[in-house]
Design a protein around this motif. Structure first.
Motif, PDB file in Angstrom:
ATOM      1  N   ASN A  18       0.873  -1.173   0.000  1.00 34.13           N
ATOM      2  CA  ASN A  18       0.000   0.000   0.000  1.00 34.13           C
ATOM      3  C   ASN A  18       0.912   1.226   0.000  1.00 34.13           C
ATOM      4  OD1 ASN A  18      -2.115   1.767   0.216  1.00 34.13           O
ATOM      5  ND2 ASN A  18      -2.665   1.204   2.305  1.00 34.13           N
ATOM      6  N   ASN A  45       2.581   2.390   3.713  1.00 33.51           N
ATOM      7  CA  ASN A  45       1.856   2.113   4.952  1.00 33.51           C
ATOM      8  C   ASN A  45       2.836   1.699   6.045  1.00 33.51           C
ATOM      9  OD1 ASN A  45       0.518   0.033   6.823  1.00 33.51           O
ATOM     10  ND2 ASN A  45      -1.217   1.096   5.915  1.00 33.51           N
ATOM     11  N   PHE A 106      -3.849   7.456   2.116  1.00 31.26           N
ATOM     12  CA  PHE A 106      -3.975   6.170   1.424  1.00 31.26           C
ATOM     13  C   PHE A 106      -5.383   5.965   0.878  1.00 31.26           C
ATOM     14  CE2 PHE A 106      -0.315   5.528   4.225  1.00 31.26           C
ATOM     15  CZ  PHE A 106       0.622   5.117   3.289  1.00 31.26           C
TER      16      PHE A 106
END
Length: 182
Positions: A18, A45, A106
């Motif tokens: 991510n 992340n 995100f």
């Protein structure tokens, strides 16, 4: 300048993670290469950054970042991978990390086709806010370019609050001709 062969390799390694390009790399993507990045800036992340860093040989640590008018802290690092400079971070500022508002980055990242590559970049509002907080000369130049793009003014204000200084970002953007009223 970004070595596109290395970019292809890095994107292959990033597939399961991510991530989103930010800063100069996001500028390069949003301007379709007119504004060249010096390195590949990657936000990953916080639960995955250590694993990716190991793949590219990047040592991570808690950093204090001081770049002209901008001061922040993050967990990240810089490395050279196949001759290409890469900067990794799990997020910034401390306020965003403590309050977990970094998740918005995100959630709002954008999938873009750049030079035949499918890449994820931070939202245009995230990029504008980040540059408004940093206020370096190159950020001013970048903000002049970004001003012509479509953006959500309420989201910019929200993200500036998340950074911890809405007034600083808004005043700076208005001084550059951004319309943030409404």
């Amino acid at each position: 300048m970004v070595d596109y062969n290395v970019l292809r390799e890095v994107l292959g390694l990033l597939k399961p993670f991510n991530y989103a390009f930010f800063s100069g790399m996001a500028m390069e993507v949003y301007t379709n290469g007119k504004r060249k990045a010096n390195d590949i800036d990657i936000l990953i992340n916080k639960n995955e950054i250590d694993k990716f860093a190991k793949l590219i040989g990047c040592k991570l640590f808690n950093r204090i970042i001081e770049k002209e008018n901008y001061h922040s802290e993050d967990y990240g690092g810089e490395t050279t991978f196949d001759g290409q400079g890469i900067e990794l971070t799990s997020g910034f500022s401390r306020k965003r990390m403590q309050e977990n508002t970094i998740v918005k980055l995100f959630q709002k990242k954008v999938k873009v086709n750049y030079l035949g590559f499918e890449v994820y970049v931070v939202s245009i509002e995230e990029l504008i806010t980040h540059k408004a907080m940093m206020q370096r000369q190159k950020d001013v130049s970048d903000l002049e370019i970004l001003k012509t793009m479509k953006y959500d003014l309420l989201l910019i204000r929200e993200l500036a609050r998340d950074f911890g200084d809405e007034d600083k970002a808004v005043k700076f953007l208005v001084s550059l001709g951004y319309n943030l009223s409404g």
